[in-house]
Design a protein around this motif. Sequence first.
Motif, PDB file in Angstrom:
ATOM      1  N   UNK A  40       4.581  -6.259   5.720  1.00 56.97           N
ATOM      2  CA  UNK A  40       3.543  -6.050   4.694  1.00 56.97           C
ATOM      3  C   UNK A  40       3.738  -7.007   3.537  1.00 56.97           C
ATOM      4  N   UNK A  41       4.985  -7.199   3.109  1.00 57.89           N
ATOM      5  CA  UNK A  41       5.280  -8.110   1.995  1.00 57.89           C
ATOM      6  C   UNK A  41       4.870  -9.536   2.341  1.00 57.89           C
ATOM      7  N   UNK A  42       5.200  -9.955   3.563  1.00 57.87           N
ATOM      8  CA  UNK A  42       4.839 -11.313   3.981  1.00 57.87           C
ATOM      9  C   UNK A  42       3.325 -11.505   3.998  1.00 57.87           C
ATOM     10  N   UNK A  43       2.624 -10.494   4.530  1.00 55.30           N
ATOM     11  CA  UNK A  43       1.160 -10.575   4.569  1.00 55.30           C
ATOM     12  C   UNK A  43       0.572 -10.611   3.165  1.00 55.30           C
ATOM     13  N   UNK A  44       1.123  -9.793   2.252  1.00 53.60           N
ATOM     14  CA  UNK A  44       0.634  -9.762   0.859  1.00 53.60           C
ATOM     15  C   UNK A  44       0.875 -11.106   0.174  1.00 53.60           C
TER      16      UNK A  44
END
Length: 214
Positions: A40-44
């Motif tokens: 999720x962090x990478x996508x954000x």
Amino acid sequence: MAYKTSPRTGKKRTKQQQAMYRRRRIVFGIATVLVLSFIVFCLYSLTQGVVAVNREIHHADVYATSRKEVPSPTQQQKSSVPDCDASNVALSLTPAASSFGVGGTMDFTASVKYNGSGKAGCLIDVSQAGMVLTIKSGKDVVWKSNVCPVDTDYRLIAKGDEVKQTITWPGVRSGSECADAADLPNVDRGVYSAQLSVKGHAKTKSEPVGITVE
């Protein structure tokens, strides 16, 4: 000793085995949460990066467009309203009296009247820097109203308009630099001529009037 049957093997588990399986499930659950959080962090971060890049590109496009729309000082168009000159205004000058004594002062009523045919009218600076009162003795320039700086006062005048103002000659001889009237010498007795003109338009002037200093 308590036992629990394994659903896969059908064998009974000891408490130690049950605790070990619980720990494994907990560790697996935590690992799963961490992996999902990382994804999720990478996508954000990726999304924010794309947004930032698009914002910079948009800003650059807007800046480039605004630069094209704003002309340089040398390209700016002049106002479509013309300056007032001899073709569209008439100047007149009226003294408060025909004479005054040495050391005295003289008030003049300066008038500019629109007599052009254009619907837009014309622009004129009606301050003492724009409508200049000149006092002469023969060809000698004795005093001018625009020697000292004053604020401009531009007016748009059209058909039927007339602007009047009072200009005072303090009865002194002025030089090329601004000075207080009290520090300037009084003019001598004699006959002087007064004339009103528009700065920058030599042909736009009133008829001269005679003044006697007694």
